[in-house]
Design an enzyme around this catalytic site. Structure first.
Site, mmCIF file in Angstrom:
data_model
loop_
_atom_site.group_PDB
_atom_site.id
_atom_site.type_symbol
_atom_site.label_atom_id
_atom_site.label_comp_id
_atom_site.label_asym_id
_atom_site.label_seq_id
_atom_site.Cartn_x
_atom_site.Cartn_y
_atom_site.Cartn_z
ATOM 1 N N MET A 164 1.103 -1.815 -0.480
ATOM 2 C CA MET A 164 -0.128 -0.004 -0.011
ATOM 3 C C MET A 164 0.563 1.075 0.149
ATOM 4 S SD MET A 164 -2.113 0.205 3.476
ATOM 5 C CE MET A 164 -0.901 0.004 5.517
ATOM 6 N N TYR A 436 4.704 2.321 12.181
ATOM 7 C CA TYR A 436 4.191 3.451 11.426
ATOM 8 C C TYR A 436 2.735 1.851 10.960
ATOM 9 C CZ TYR A 436 5.576 -2.503 11.252
ATOM 10 O OH TYR A 436 5.743 -3.415 10.825
ATOM 11 N N GLU A 437 1.714 1.835 10.254
ATOM 12 C CA GLU A 437 0.310 1.906 9.859
ATOM 13 C C GLU A 437 -0.713 2.923 11.342
ATOM 14 O OE1 GLU A 437 -1.172 0.479 7.961
ATOM 15 O OE2 GLU A 437 1.015 -1.042 7.317
ATOM 16 N N GLY A 438 0.267 4.562 11.192
ATOM 17 C CA GLY A 438 -0.086 5.254 12.427
ATOM 18 C C GLY A 438 0.309 5.189 13.361
#
Length: 585
Positions: A164, A436-438
């Protein structure tokens, strides 16, 4: 001593059987009639052997060698391509995938437990199948029938990989600032142009296609997040049968030089008039991408759990072997497992890992109920539980997983700082999970601004009520320590929840968010300890009873009391955080 790993299948089976009641909760769901905890143990035993025998040996060597880049092509560390092909051929990539698209359709609890073992054995490797599964789920939910028919079967099995592409150098969490553009060609496709950074699994040398899900703007897009659309952009162009017909305008421009996960190619990706197709509706790209992001956030939380498990295992082994100081009888040198502070550090990790694994399994079952149950209201309630727990699992498991890795390294003393022992790699690898991923601060804000207040607070009230029901009268062994501490933590969580719901100003939420999420996690894992301790008394052998009750009582004495301090910090409000002028920091 070399890094060792024993897949925790026995703990997983105990949780499935006696803590989350897997057979009763899952077997009645459509599509799950033929699965059981017994079948899960057999499956997870095979998965554990694969992880220990094929992935673990590549972990340290992959970290030292890393991935390399030449002429826009990535080469992974020795052994990674072969291990990935073996992973796919073994069917592990398709475990929970949709049967309509070559998946096995097995329950999420099995998937999450596999993810844990992969993360323990080789966190860098695990991102390849983890991101691929997230891409599959986003495409399955939002893609057109044509795109799903062409791309989902090979993504589901893992024959093709997924990635992504969100972040741009000038736009981190604020995706409304992104500049990547997509121009319609006129035949249903688009030309995508832009540069993305921090793209995990952006490129590799497995000899397969990589399906990038790319956020971009159409020419007439509105400013901000409302103008973002999502596009499927393959590395390789293929015909309808999946045969490669040529390369697309997708290339890796650089590899990020990172603190950890060196074997994972984290790329700067260029999209140069790359052909892509719209996923979902124009301007609704962030909504579609959140399907993948939420899946990845749960996966990242499990990464934190997986690193904690292997770090603790090796700290225990070293503590039994390392001789230093005097033992309880006054003689020495004695194994350092006899020393109270060494025990404390190990117990901090072990008393987190066990209830975290149980809470992850409970969450996974709620995911299956949300996806499979025939009743609309039941599905909605389960989906709300998953929504609440997603930021908690991501942030708390990774914060505590990192803390566990640091404590395990500390058990090794100076040897833990030297790369030969392997412990410093766990610390370096675990650190990214908090980012990561927020970032975990973003997860905490999601919890207090969206999840706690959604549907007027009814889902939160239902979740807390479920915990309270399990904290009723229990066995005398639990009333002595665990149950009173768990009840006190729940009371603190209720008070803090009321405070968060009462003051929704941005400063109040921002100052409370991280403390509230940790309090939420501590109380939730206290609930799991109550379930596990009760199950141990009823179903466990003597070793299981002794071990789990001792761990539960440690958690009650050393972790659950933190709830009161967190409640007090939240009650203090935003003034202590905002009082100092910015220019005096």
């Amino acid at each position: 001593m070399p890094i060792q790993y024993e897949p925790p299948v026995r703990s997983m089976r105990f949780i499935l059987d006696h803590v989350v009641d897997f057979d009763a909760e899952v077997a009645a769901l459509p599509g799950c009639e033929d699965v059981s905890a017994e079948f899960g143990e057999e499956l997870l035993s095979m998965a554990g052997r694969f992880c220990a025998q094929q992935l673990l040996p590549l972990n340290q060597s992959g970290d030292r060698q890393g991935a390399t880049l030449a002429d826009g092509k990535v080469t992974t560390a020795d052994g990674f391509a072969d291990a990935y092909h073996a992973f796919v051929e073994g069917g592990w990539g398709a475990l929970s995938g949709e049967p309509d698209y070559e998946g096995q359709g097995l329950p999420r609890a099995f998937q999450i437990m596999l993810d844990e073992m992969v993360s323990s054995a080789n966190m860098s490797f695990g991102l390849f199948p983890g991101l691929t599964r997230g891409a599959s789920e986003a495409l399955a939910e939002h893609g057109s029938e044509e795109l799903k028919a062409k791309y989902l079967p090979k993504l589901t099995t893992g024959e093709w990989c997924g990635a992504m592409a969100l972040t741009e150098a000038h736009a981190g969490t604020d995706l409304g600032l992104l500049r990547t553009k997509a121009v319609p060609v006129g035949d249903g496709s688009y030309k995508v142009t832009g540069t993305k950074i921090f793209i995990s699994s952006g490129d590799q040398d497995f000899g397969n296609n990589i399906i990038h899900l790319v956020l971009a703007r159409l020419p007439d897009a509105a400013p901000g997040v409302k103008g973002i659309s999502l596009f499927l952009v393959p590395k390789l162009m293929t015909d309808d049968d999946g045969n490669v017909t040529g390369e697309n305008g997708v290339s890796a421009a650089a590899l990020e030089h990172k603190m950890g996960i060196h074997a994972q190619p984290t790329c700067v990706m260029n999209y140069d008039d790359a052909t892509g197709w719209l996923i979902g509706e124009p301007g609704r790209g962030l909504n579609a991408m959140f399907t993948m992001m939420n899946a990845e956030r749960l996966y990242v939380g499990i990464q934190g759990l997986g690193v904690a498990e292997i770090a603790v295992q090796n700290a225990v082994a070293y503590a039994h072997e390392r001789l230093q100081g005097r033992g309880p009888d006054g003689t020495g040198p004695a194994p350092i497992i006899n020393h109270a502070d060494v025990r404390r550090m190990i117990l901090m990790g072990r008393s987190f890992v066990e209830p975290a694994r149980a809470l992850a399994a409970w969450t996974a079952i709620r995911m299956d109920v949300a996806a499979r149950h025939p009743d609309d209201a039941t599905r909605a309630a389960a989906n709300a539980d998953v929504a609440i727990l997603t930021p908690v699992v991501k942030a708390a498991f990774t914060d505590m997983g990192f803390e566990t890795a640091v404590n395990a390294q500390q058990v090794f003393g100076g040897h833990g700082y030297i790369w030969e022992a392997g412990m410093e790699q766990f610390v370096r690898d675990a650190r990214i999970t908090q980012i990561y991923e927020g970032t975990n601060g973003v997860q905490a804000m999601d919890l207090v601004t969206r999840k706690v207040t959604m549907a007027g607070g009814a889902p939160l009230a239902s979740y807390l009520g479920r915990i309270e029901a399990d904290l009723g009268e229990g066995a005398s062994e639990l009333e002595a320590s665990l149950l009173p501490a768990a009840r006190a933590a729940l009371a603190s969580l209720r008070k803090a929840s009321a405070a968060v719901q009462a003051d929704t100003s941005i400063d109040a939420m921002g100052s409370a968010a991280v403390n509230y999420l940790r309090l939420f996690a501590i109380a939730s894992m206290g609930w799991m300890w109550v379930r596990m301790a009760a199950a141990s008394l009823e179903h466990g052998d003597e070793a299981t009873k002794t071990r789990n009750l001792a761990l539960a009582n440690f958690y009650a004495a050393h972790i659950l009391p933190q709830a009161g301090a967190l409640e007090a910090a939240i009650a203090a409000g935003p003034d202590p955080v905002m009082a100092l002028p910015a220019d005096l920091f």
